[in-house]
Each structure stands twice: as C-alpha cells, then as structure tokens.
Design a protein around this motif. Structure first.
Motif, PDB file in Angstrom:
ATOM      1  N   GLY A   1       0.808  -1.215   0.000  1.00 40.04           N
ATOM      2  CA  GLY A   1       0.000   0.000   0.000  1.00 40.04           C
ATOM      3  C   GLY A   1       0.840   1.262   0.000  1.00 40.04           C
ATOM      4  N   ALA A   2       1.872   1.319   0.835  1.00 38.62           N
ATOM      5  CA  ALA A   2       2.722   2.508   0.902  1.00 38.62           C
ATOM      6  C   ALA A   2       3.495   2.703  -0.401  1.00 38.62           C
ATOM      7  CB  ALA A   2       3.688   2.390   2.078  1.00 38.62           C
ATOM      8  N   CYS A   3       3.918   1.598  -1.008  1.00 39.80           N
ATOM      9  CA  CYS A   3       4.648   1.673  -2.275  1.00 39.80           C
ATOM     10  C   CYS A   3       3.748   2.193  -3.396  1.00 39.80           C
ATOM     11  CB  CYS A   3       5.204   0.290  -2.626  1.00 39.80           C
ATOM     12  SG  CYS A   3       6.236   0.253  -4.108  1.00 39.80           S
ATOM     13  N   LEU A   4       2.476   1.782  -3.399  1.00 40.08           N
ATOM     14  CA  LEU A   4       1.541   2.249  -4.420  1.00 40.08           C
ATOM     15  C   LEU A   4       1.364   3.759  -4.350  1.00 40.08           C
ATOM     16  CD1 LEU A   4      -1.269  -0.480  -4.275  1.00 40.08           C
ATOM     17  CD2 LEU A   4       0.244   0.008  -6.215  1.00 40.08           C
ATOM     18  N   VAL A   5       1.344   4.311  -3.146  1.00 41.25           N
ATOM     19  CA  VAL A   5       1.139   5.749  -2.990  1.00 41.25           C
ATOM     20  C   VAL A   5       2.420   6.531  -3.242  1.00 41.25           C
ATOM     21  CG1 VAL A   5       0.441   7.582  -1.398  1.00 41.25           C
ATOM     22  CG2 VAL A   5      -0.764   5.389  -1.379  1.00 41.25           C
ATOM     23  N   SER A   6       3.525   6.071  -2.673  1.00 45.74           N
ATOM     24  CA  SER A   6       4.780   6.817  -2.765  1.00 45.74           C
ATOM     25  C   SER A   6       5.529   6.577  -4.061  1.00 45.74           C
ATOM     26  CB  SER A   6       5.690   6.442  -1.595  1.00 45.74           C
ATOM     27  OG  SER A   6       6.145   5.098  -1.723  1.00 45.74           O
ATOM     28  N   ARG A   7       5.233   5.443  -4.740  1.00 47.43           N
ATOM     29  CA  ARG A   7       5.942   5.031  -5.963  1.00 47.43           C
ATOM     30  C   ARG A   7       7.436   4.802  -5.696  1.00 47.43           C
ATOM     31  NH1 ARG A   7       3.580   6.687 -11.021  1.00 47.43           N
ATOM     32  NH2 ARG A   7       5.628   7.366 -11.755  1.00 47.43           N
ATOM     33  N   GLU A   8       7.777   4.492  -4.444  1.00 47.17           N
ATOM     34  CA  GLU A   8       9.167   4.258  -4.064  1.00 47.17           C
ATOM     35  C   GLU A   8       9.286   2.947  -3.297  1.00 47.17           C
ATOM     36  OE1 GLU A   8      10.446   7.556  -1.748  1.00 47.17           O
ATOM     37  OE2 GLU A   8      10.505   8.949  -3.456  1.00 47.17           O
ATOM     38  N   PRO A   9      10.471   2.301  -3.340  1.00 45.20           N
ATOM     39  CA  PRO A   9      10.689   1.083  -2.544  1.00 45.20           C
ATOM     40  C   PRO A   9      10.529   1.392  -1.055  1.00 45.20           C
ATOM     41  CG  PRO A   9      12.425   1.368  -4.181  1.00 45.20           C
ATOM     42  CD  PRO A   9      11.653   2.647  -4.161  1.00 45.20           C
ATOM     43  N   VAL A  10      10.017   0.419  -0.304  1.00 43.38           N
ATOM     44  CA  VAL A  10       9.751   0.673   1.104  1.00 43.38           C
ATOM     45  C   VAL A  10       9.828  -0.633   1.887  1.00 43.38           C
ATOM     46  CG1 VAL A  10       7.255   0.396   0.821  1.00 43.38           C
ATOM     47  CG2 VAL A  10       8.119   1.769   2.712  1.00 43.38           C
ATOM     48  N   VAL A  11      10.242  -0.532   3.155  1.00 39.83           N
ATOM     49  CA  VAL A  11      10.210  -1.651   4.093  1.00 39.83           C
ATOM     50  C   VAL A  11       9.237  -1.295   5.210  1.00 39.83           C
ATOM     51  CG1 VAL A  11      11.504  -3.078   5.721  1.00 39.83           C
ATOM     52  CG2 VAL A  11      12.602  -2.310   3.602  1.00 39.83           C
ATOM     53  N   ILE A  12       8.234  -2.133   5.420  1.00 37.61           N
ATOM     54  CA  ILE A  12       7.298  -1.965   6.542  1.00 37.61           C
ATOM     55  C   ILE A  12       7.505  -3.173   7.458  1.00 37.61           C
ATOM     56  CG2 ILE A  12       4.898  -1.729   7.229  1.00 37.61           C
ATOM     57  CD1 ILE A  12       5.943   0.658   5.658  1.00 37.61           C
ATOM     58  N   HIS A  13       8.152  -2.921   8.574  1.00 40.34           N
ATOM     59  CA  HIS A  13       8.640  -3.991   9.444  1.00 40.34           C
ATOM     60  C   HIS A  13       7.833  -4.034  10.738  1.00 40.34           C
ATOM     61  CE1 HIS A  13      11.697  -6.805  10.881  1.00 40.34           C
ATOM     62  NE2 HIS A  13      11.810  -6.100  11.997  1.00 40.34           N
ATOM     63  N   GLN A  14       7.192  -5.177  10.987  1.00 39.15           N
ATOM     64  CA  GLN A  14       6.477  -5.422  12.237  1.00 39.15           C
ATOM     65  C   GLN A  14       5.515  -4.276  12.589  1.00 39.15           C
ATOM     66  OE1 GLN A  14       9.642  -6.497  14.983  1.00 39.15           O
ATOM     67  NE2 GLN A  14       9.793  -8.545  14.140  1.00 39.15           N
TER      68      GLN A  14
END
Length: 625
Positions: free
Chosen positions: A131-144
């Motif tokens: 979801g965050a990648c779709l909005v930001s158009r950038e690679p992302v890590v969502i950890h725990q």
C-alpha cells in the motif's frame, strides 16, 4: 515489537503532530490512514482476500505482466525460499495477482494475507509495504509494528514498484515473512533484491513490447552492460524515445545528473536531446564492439556506457523441412560421456515416433535442453511449447493449458483463449516439473493422452490434438504415486520411455562441456576467454548441486569480472573458491572431526552422501599415485 496498546497510542501521538523516529514513509502512511481513510488503529481487521471471480478479473487485466515477470519471480524465489520468504506480485490496485510461497505454510500465509488475491491497498489494509509503495511510488520496508493495523504487526514486508514503459505504476513486487525476530535493518538485502528484480521485470517488459524498435541499454560501468544494465530506453525509426524502464532510469539519472528528474518527460523526445548521438550511430553500440569503448557522451562529456539492440528482423516465411534423420541437436549435448552417448542413441530413436517421454534429472541438468533436442530431431515441424507446472498458479493452470471459450467466466476475454496444449498441436508439448501438477489437472491430462483431444474451459465440444509429449521432473514420481498425490495411471502413460540425465558431477566429459561453454561466452561477447589452471581445478572439484545451469551462471559472472579474458580464482563465486572438497585436505579435515563423517558434513554445510563421494575420490586418487 511493542504491545498493541502502545502501538495504538504511538499512532495517536503521530496523528496529533508529535515527532516520530519511524521512517518517513511509515509516518506519512499512518497520517493518510487516520486523516484520509478515517481508520482506527484499535480496530484490528483480518486480512482480506478478494473472491475468486474478482481475482480472475484482476489477473486478466494483468495477464501480460504476470507472464513477463514469472521467470524473474521464480529466480528470486529460489534465492529466498529457504528463509520462508513469500513473493507477491500485486497489481496497481494492491491485489496480489501472482504468488510464490512454501506450501507447508499455506494455511498461515492465507490467514496473514500473504497469499494470492490478498488486497493490500492502504484503504483496505492500512499501512503495508504494498500500500505505501503504491502511494509513494518508491521502494519501502514496513517492518512489524510499522504496520498500522495490529493484525499485521508480526509481519515484515518489503516492496518495490514496477513501472510500465510509459512510466505509469503497473505493479508492486513484495517480499514478506510471517515473522522476523530481528531488527528492520535485516531487510536491507530483501530491499535490494526486490528493487533489482523489479528492474529486471521492467527490462523484460520493455524488450517484449519493442520488436520493431531499437533498445538502448545504459550502465554506469561496462562490466555488466550486456547482461545486467541499469536502465534502458526504446527508440522509433526517427530516433524518438518511445518507452523506458522508469525505475532504473530515474535512479540512474539521479546518480549521474542527467535528465530533469522525471523520466516520463523524455517520452517523445529525440535521443539527441539526452545524449550526443543520433539514430544512425546506434549500430556502433551493438555487441561486437568492446563494452569499454561503447561510451555515450552528453554535452561533450563522457557519461554512460551503452548497448544497442536492433529492431527484430522481419519474420521469414516458413520453409518446409525435408524429412530424414537429424541428430545434430542431440549430438551437441555430449562431449564423450558414456552415459550421454547411450542416452543420445536412445533419444534419437524415440524422436522418430510420438511416444510419451519422461525426462528425469536433477535441477539444472538440462532437461528442457534435451526435450528441445528431441523436438528438433523429430523433423516434424510444429511448435515447441514449454510449460513449467510449478511456476503457473494452480488456479490459472487449467485455463493456461486448455484455454477457454469466449466469456467462459467473469473476467474472461470476449474472444476466448487458445490453450498451450492446442498451441503445441503438430509439435511438442514439454511439461516441466510434472510432479507439481494438481491432481484435478492430472485427470484432464490423462484424457489428452488417451483420446488425443481437449475441451477448453467452459466448452462442450472436444478438439482433436496430435502432439508429442515430453515431461520432466527432478522428483521421484513413484514416491508421489505412493503418497497419493500423483495418479498411477498417468504415471504409466507419461513414462512409456524414460530418459535419465546424469548429474554434472558424474559426467566424464566435464572438461569438454566446460570448454564449450567458454567458447559460447566468447562468441556471444566477441572476446576470447580462458581459465587459468587454479580456476579450472576448482571448477573440477566443485560438487555442482545446480548442475549445468549453475556452471553457466558461474562462468557468465566470472567472464564479466575479468579484465583480460583470463578467468582466475578471484573471479569465481565464493562457493567454488572455497570448495567443500578440496581433495588435498579433505582427509585432514576428517581427522580433525575424529573420523566422524556427519560432523564433517555439518562443518562443510553439505549432506553426508556428498562427503562420502568426495572421500571415495580422494582414496582413488591416492591409490593411483
């Protein structure tokens, strides 16, 4: 990982404007969830998986991308599967349209939403990597507990965007685990792999869509220019930019300082607006000229290395092939190995008849190469259609194999679809990893073999098909039959004739194979390569669990690293440079383990049978000397 109560209070503080040590993408997503979507962090919700009919609609719309990305996803999954990572390919809506995971964890993965059809959009699931990648158009890590919803806080998820050739966000590649007991920094490698695979998919998509256009690959250095470039653009006959690998070009432009920061603005612009080059100069940048000399300039200054691929040639009309014995394709598979000579002779005789053939052999031993050689040696024409039964999602494999009639189901094409079996009519159908075919599909395949006909999904009338069937597996089908996961009647239909490929470590023609692969590399890159004596010795003693495929990859990388064409020890992968069985000291290591073979196997990171085989070779060499 903090408690649910602490997690909710932290989100409330962030929403109230307090500073947070969380990464910027996490904070921004939390704020969107609270302010834009009006979500309550205390209201935990289970993962949502869309109904099958809706999933098929999403998959139909993403069909081309799913097909193009499948090889890249399979290669990535091979690298991370041992750590129980899961791969999701989500479309631009956040719905997972393709999935690779460990069947052993199937129930837990589905419950967690790391599964086919899961909706990970922010409006549905709150803060997540997809979801965050779709909005930001950038690679992302969502950890725990970066996740917004407490339901998802055990997960660690890493995502990278995949853009189409015009720069629009087409999909998201996600690498996830059910749990990770270690810090967020542990996902740096996952982030690197996700970004690299996303760029590979973008590159494959660009090439697949530019059959009649030039493709210009770009790289910071010449080392991997022809094998793993940083980015690429496509050009029409007038030299105007028609497409690009958005993610790669954006990163490249940012680091090298060219372009205006948004690659989308380059669409329609002449190549001369970006580099000091015109369309007529592209042939100079094709393979054949040394990679180090293919240097692009901008404003008179050297900037990037480039590799040009010319438009595909105009297809030539089909020419009838004269019938008669033809064994060149089979003969090319061996360089003097006794087992391979016997296999070649047997395969050449079988190629003259449409007898179902089962090819057995370890991963990477050349099963598809053998199947193609049988097809070419048959002189019957027709297509060679290869299907990896383990790579096609179970819910898609029926329509992929058998096709479907118009409007057969919700989301189905109005024109219908020709299945892979029908596409192979008059030629050869190669079913790789046949042992992974679902039981329900095994029943339908049995009908194809027994009655030479298929019925498309949603259809009533059978269609006649005549084809040669070659199937392959690295698994023991007899064991699968005994376990009840493979039909016994289909097993006996498939192996009317069986061809068993020897593993690379057991072949007598190792040096001949090695030299042939070196010659192939030289012809492909226009350079002469050779091995020094130490590198050749290390290659000889290595166990090669990945067989020919592993050796090809090792030589490909080594040839890219050498500066003078001589492959030395330092150019080889670590696993080969530190062989499990350097015969000179293996017996010494066994003494250090007090003669305990199991202890030695644990020290070397291999199984006991590998150690026994190497010890036997040591003793044979000692006897000869």
């Amino acid at each position: 990982m903090i408690s649910i109560d602490s997690h909710v209070k932290e989100i409330e503080r962030v929403a109230a404007g307090e500073q947070s040590l969380r990464d910027r993408p996490v904070v921004q997503s939390w704020l969107r969830c609270v302010n834009d979507y009006k979500r309550d962090p205390a209201n935990a919700q289970d993962a949502y998986i869309v109904p099958n009919a809706k999933l098929r609609e999403h998959q139909e719309q993403a069909e081309s991308l799913i097909r193009i990305s499948r090889a890249g996803l399979a290669a990535l999954f091979d690298q991370i599967a041992a750590d129980d990572y899961v791969l999701l390919l989500s479309d631009s809506s956040g719905v997972a349209v393709d999935y690779l995971g460990n069947p052993r964890l199937d129930r837990e993965l589905r419950r967690a939403g790391l599964y086919l059809g899961a909706d990970w959009s922010e409006t549905r699931a709150g803060t997540s990597a997809v979801g965050a990648c779709l909005v930001s158009r950038e690679p992302v890590v969502i950890h725990q507990d970066d996740h917004f919803d407490p339901t998802h806080t055990p997960l660690t998820c890493t995502a990278a965007p995949i853009f189409d050739t015009r720069g629009a966000l087409a999909a998201v590649l996600d690498i996830s685990q059910l749990s990770s007991p270690i810090a967020k920094t542990s996902q740096r490698l996952a982030l690197h792999l996700a970004k690299a695979t996303a760029r590979r998919i973008e590159m494959a998509n660009l090439v697949a869509r530019t059959g009649d256009e030039w493709v210009l690959s770009l790289s910071r250095t010449p080392d991997f220019l022809d094998t793993a470039p940083d980015a690429a653009i496509s050009l029409d006959a007038s030299g105007n930019i028609t497409g690009l690998t958005f993610g790669g070009l954006e990163a490249l432009g940012r680091s090298m300082g060219f372009g205006d920061g948004n690659p989308q603005t380059l669409i329609g612009q002449p190549i001369s607006s970006l580099f000091d080059i015109g369309i007529d100069e592209l042939p100079y940048f094709m393979r054949g000229n040394p990679a180090g000399e293919r240097l692009l300039h901008a404003n008179g200054e050297p900037l990037l290395f480039a590799s040009a691929m010319s438009p595909a040639d105009t297809p030539k009309p089909a020419v009838a092939v004269p019938r008669g014995p033809k064994t060149d394709a089979l003969a090319a598979m061996s360089h003097g190995d006794t087992a391979m000579r016997l296999l070649q002779a047997k395969a050449a005789k079988l190629a003259a008849r449409q007898i179902p053939i089962l090819v057995q052999g370890e991963t990477g031993s050349g099963k598809e190469v053998l199947a193609r050689a049988i097809h070419e040696s048959s002189n019957e024409g027709g297509r060679f259609v290869a299907v990896n039964c383990a790579a096609i999602p179970e819910h898609l494999i029926e329509s992929e194999l058998f096709g479907y009639v118009p409007n057969a189901f919700t989301g189905a094409s109005r024109k219908g679809k020709t299945g892979l079996i029908e596409s192979a009519a008059g030629g050869t159908l190669f079913l790789d990893e046949i042992g992974d075919m679902p039981l329900a599909l095994q029943t339908r395949l049995l009908r194809v073999l027994s009655e030479n006909e298929i019925v498309p999904v949603g259809g009533l009338e059978p269609k006649k098909v005549e084809l040669r069937l070659v199937s392959a597996t690295h698994r023991d089908l007899k064991t699968l039959v005994a376990e009840g996961v493979f039909r016994e009647d289909l097993y006996y239909r498939l192996n009317a004739a069986t061809l068993s490929l020897p593993p690379l470590r057991a072949r007598e023609d190792f040096d001949g194979l090695l030299d042939r692969l070196m010659d192939d590399l030289g012809q492909r890159y226009g350079q002469s390569y050779r091995l020094d004596s130490t590198a050749r010795r290390l290659l000889r003693v290595y166990a090669w669990p990945g067989n020919l495929r592993e050796m090809q990859n090792a030589l490909e990388v080594a040839s890219a690293l050498t500066d003078d064409g001589v492959i030395r020890e330092r150019h080889l992968p670590d696993a080969i440079r530190q062989p499990i069985s350097a015969e000179s000291d293996l017996l010494v290591q066994l003494e250090q383990c007090n003669g305990n073979v199991s202890a030695l196997a644990r020290r070397l990171g291999v199984d006991r049978s590998t150690v026994h085989r190497r010890l036997k070779r040591c003793r044979q060499q000692a006897t000869r000397h």
